[in-house]
Design a protein around this motif. Structure first.
Motif, PDB file in Angstrom:
ATOM      1  N   ASN A 272       6.281  24.885   8.968  1.00  0.00           N
ATOM      2  CA  ASN A 272       5.928  25.011   7.557  1.00  0.00           C
ATOM      3  C   ASN A 272       5.771  26.463   7.111  1.00  0.00           C
ATOM      4  OD1 ASN A 272       5.188  22.066   6.463  1.00  0.00           O
ATOM      5  ND2 ASN A 272       4.504  22.215   8.588  1.00  0.00           N
TER       6      ASN A 272
ATOM      7  N   ALA B 156      -1.976  26.492   2.568  1.00  0.00           N
ATOM      8  CA  ALA B 156      -1.743  26.341   4.008  1.00  0.00           C
ATOM      9  C   ALA B 156      -2.884  25.582   4.679  1.00  0.00           C
ATOM     10  CB  ALA B 156      -1.567  27.720   4.645  1.00  0.00           C
TER      11      ALA B 156
ATOM     12  N   LEU C 186       2.543  24.795  12.268  1.00  0.00           N
ATOM     13  CA  LEU C 186       2.386  26.046  11.528  1.00  0.00           C
ATOM     14  C   LEU C 186       3.714  26.792  11.396  1.00  0.00           C
ATOM     15  CD1 LEU C 186      -0.991  27.358  13.025  1.00  0.00           C
ATOM     16  CD2 LEU C 186      -0.635  26.127  10.892  1.00  0.00           C
TER      17      LEU C 186
ATOM     18  N   PHE D 128       3.553  28.733   7.763  1.00  0.00           N
ATOM     19  CA  PHE D 128       2.208  29.135   7.351  1.00  0.00           C
ATOM     20  C   PHE D 128       1.840  30.416   8.108  1.00  0.00           C
ATOM     21  CE2 PHE D 128       1.282  24.417   6.453  1.00  0.00           C
ATOM     22  CZ  PHE D 128       1.749  24.551   5.154  1.00  0.00           C
TER      23      PHE D 128
END
Length: 743
Positions: A223, A116, A220, A225
């Motif tokens: 994706n 990440a 963020l 994360f």
């Protein structure tokens, strides 16, 4: 049937008419019409759905369905009951909000933090330069808490790898904190380490523009994360929008020196003047003796015999000091006879140099370009003020003679094979010269230009990613230097004339020598475009200014950064070095000038007064006066030696509710504004006017521009000519150059 009721169109097949007309039937008949599912059929459907959820990995949904359908096994029921008891016990014995549970990716994949963080880091590196500085600021708290979380979970190998991979990104700003946190290798260490506990119990403060914040959160979330989102929610306080007027901005953790540049800026530097070559010094002294013998002695003026040039040269010649660099640090070619004559001319200029100070302001000679405001990109003037060059958007350079001597290029019909000496060279030149000549060679707009100290060469840079070396005697292109990957914004010749440096859109500066077509050093570290580059007077260092709002000092021998200067809130477009090499001035889009001590890396003071972007800076020959040229169509002079003042006492105020600006008349005289100082109840304004002026100063929202600091000496305005270049000559005459604006 287009006018059918809505409930009729919702049914399927022939049953639509039956259901639409059978509204009066009892509810029992409608229930009988629908096929009833047996308990055996319902259990099969539940099994199919559970099998699907198990294959897709939806564990929480699978457990929820089992609990709803009473399909939990005895073992699963025991586990669920134990979890509920533990949760109830924990809620009764602990205070404060419950700690969030780890998501599946975090628990199942030890490399989740590394993947990440590296993805976010790579995304920020490739983001637009407009948002990159703000986005980069969030990397340190994410790096720190990711490392602590890995240690807390007992993943020592992953934590050590994570620290080794990414700590170099933050050493400049957080070297002390990283050194203290790198020794933490166990969960017990986190509890015992005061610094780790401080970061875990306090939120890290940041300031971001709304667009930057939205881009970060969207990346963020898109994706997934979750590990980084959890850190942002728990340990980072991002303030969105611009800071309010007068707000005390805290970046990092309040009370903790988050930005630890002082440690990085403690690297040793050699800022002294480079001592001259012993043989060169002897040759200069010998030449001066011969000239004095031929002249028959000095003339007597006002009853006094002036000191000879030889005596003055022995006084001003520099010896190697404690912090002087070695001549081996910057290899130079052997000196020539022209170098000796140039040294003697510089000595003569020093005898005629005008002494400047707050009470003796410089004379300013202004050059104005007409019909070129939209096309001219850069201006350069030779050190002896005999030549001037300008770069244009039409991909050419124009060279002017300021001494009255005509510029003569080659005739079109000559054979280079017949040129053997200077006489042959003069014969193939044009008989009638011109005041200016056009130099054609670049394939894009020309953004930078610089003359060599001996005026024999001119170096230019362009959007075509190249730098070109021109001969000012033959007016021809000699060498094309290629190495940058994007447009080159600025170029600067070194004090010795053998090296030059370039600054580019590719976020690097590069060091070149005239005899190599490839760069000798690449200075990489800025987060955005490198807009300006300047050599240190001893040639050992190069200073760069960037759109990332920082400037850096680089060692040309090692190719490393030894100083980082932060404090501007806009891109840096102008840099100037003091003649003694101890100070640097920087300015740009934030309309302020910041003076830096190169030895300590600390800011000495901030000077304000301009109301437009500052394009150029230069120190006087003794380093006591600084001049600046700006888009606000003014040239301003500043007192370098005056100590920086604090608070409202360091600003000037006029009696007509305007900021104090020194007004310059056509003949260069200056009308200065009164200075308000604490403890002065009476003065030019009187007690009542002073109180009113101080009240106006405190109402910051009413001010339309920056206040003038006490360091400001005078303003020399033009009518409608933004000043692109200011430069002092060897005799302390200030040259100002700009393009007349019709708007």
């Amino acid at each position: 049937m287009p006018d059918s009721p809505a409930d009729g169109t919702a049914a399927a097949g022939t049953g639509a008419t039956t259901q639409a007309t059978a509204t009066t039937q009892p509810a029992t008949q409608q229930q009988q019409a629908a096929p009833a599912q047996t308990p055996q059929t319902q259990q099969e459907v539940d099994r199919i759905v559970l099998n699907y959820l198990n294959q897709k990995g939806y564990k929480q949904a699978e457990i929820a369905l089992k609990r709803e359908a009473n399909l939990l096994t005895l073992e699963e029921q025991a586990t669920a009951l134990a979890a509920k008891d533990k949760e109830a016990t924990g809620a009764a014995t602990t205070a404060g909000p419950p700690q969030p549970t780890h998501d599946k990716n975090e628990m199942g994949d030890p490399d989740a933090y590394d993947q990440a963080y590296s993805s976010l880091r790579r995304w920020i590196e490739n983001s637009l330069d407009l948002y990159k500085p703000e986005l980069m600021s969030v990397l340190f708290p994410l790096f720190l808490h990711s490392y602590l979380n890995l240690v807390n979970r007992g993943l020592k190998e992953q934590a050590s790898k994570f620290m080794a991979s990414y700590k170099s990104d933050h050493l400049e700003m957080h070297s002390q904190d990283i050194a203290r946190l790198a020794i933490i290798t166990d969960a017990q260490h986190i509890k015992e380490n005061e610094l780790a506990q401080m970061y875990k119990s306090n939120k890290y403060n940041l300031r971001m523009a709304p667009v930057s914040f939205e881009l970060l959160i969207a990346f963020l979330q898109d994706n997934k994360f979750i590990v980084l989102l959890r850190i942002v929610n728990q340990h980072v306080n991002i303030k969105v929008g611009a800071a309010a007027a007068g707000e005390d901005e805290v970046i990092g953790i309040a009370g903790h020196g988050t930005h630890q540049l002082a440690t990085f800026n403690q690297q040793s530097v050699a800022l002294g003047q480079m001592p001259p070559d012993a043989t060169f010094r002897e040759q200069v002294e010998q030449t001066l003796k011969e000239e004095e013998a031929l002249s028959g002695g000095d003339t007597i003026m006002n009853g006094e015999t002036p000191a000879s040039l030889l005596e003055e040269y022995k006084k001003v010649k520099t010896e190697a000091g404690v912090d002087s660099p070695s001549r081996d640090d910057v290899p130079l070619p052997p000196f020539k006879g022209s170098d000796i004559q140039a040294e003697i001319e510089a000595l003569r200029d020093s005898r005629k140099r005008v002494a400047l100070g707050p009470s003796s302001l410089p004379s300013i000679c202004a050059y104005t370009f007409h019909n070129a405001q939209e096309n001219i990109n850069c201006v350069a003037v030779s050190e002896d003020a005999t030549m001037m060059a300008a770069g244009f958007s039409e991909s050419y350079v124009r060279l002017w003679s300021l001494s009255g001597e005509k510029l003569r290029g080659f005739r079109s019909n000559f054979n280079p094979a017949h040129i053997h000496d200077s006489n042959d060279l003069n014969r193939v030149k044009e008989k009638k010269g011109a005041d200016s000549k056009k130099l054609i060679g670049h394939a894009g707009p020309v953004f930078g230009a610089s003359f060599s100290p001996d005026n024999k060469y001119l170096i230019t840079c362009s959007e075509d990613k190249s730098a070109r070396l021109w001969s000012t005697s033959t007016l021809t292109n000699l060498v094309c230097y290629k190495g940058h990957n994007y447009p080159v914004w600025d170029v600067d010749f070194g004090p010795q004339g053998f090296y030059f440096a370039t600054a580019s859109h590719d976020r690097t500066a590069r060091l070149w020598s005239c005899d190599h077509i490839y760069p000798l050093r690449i200075f990489a570290g800025h987060l955005s475009d490198v807009d300006v580059v300047k050599f240190h007077p001893n040639s050992k260092y190069v200073v760069t200014g960037s759109s990332d709002k920082t400037s850096r000092l680089w060692d040309v021998q090692r190719g490393t950064c030894v100083r980082v200067f932060t404090g501007h809130v806009g891109a840096i477009h102008a840099i100037a070095m003091s003649p003694d090499g101890r100070m640097m001035a920087s300015a740009g889009e934030d309309r302020s000038i910041q003076l830096w001590d190169l030895g300590s890396g600390k800011r000495m003071k901030k000077m304000t007064g301009h109301q437009g972007t500052i394009y150029s800076l230069d120190f006087s020959q003794d380093g006591s006066i600084l001049v600046s040229g700006s888009a606000d169509c003014t040239v301003r002079t500043w007192d370098v030696k005056k100590e920086g003042s604090q608070g409202s006492a360091g600003h000037r105020i006029l009696q007509d509710d305007r900021e104090g600006t020194a007004a310059g008349s056509a003949n260069g005289t200056v009308v200065s504004s009164p200075v308000l100082a604490q403890g002065q109840g009476q003065g030019a304004l009187g007690a009542g006017a002073t109180a009113a002026a101080m009240e106006r100063l405190n109402r910051k929202s009413l001010l339309t521009g920056p206040l003038e600091s006490e360091d400001h000496l005078a303003t020399f305005p033009t009518k409608r000519t933004p000043i692109y270049k200011v430069q002092f000559t060897k005799r302390n005459l200030c040259l100002a150059i700009g393009a007349f604006s019709g708007n």
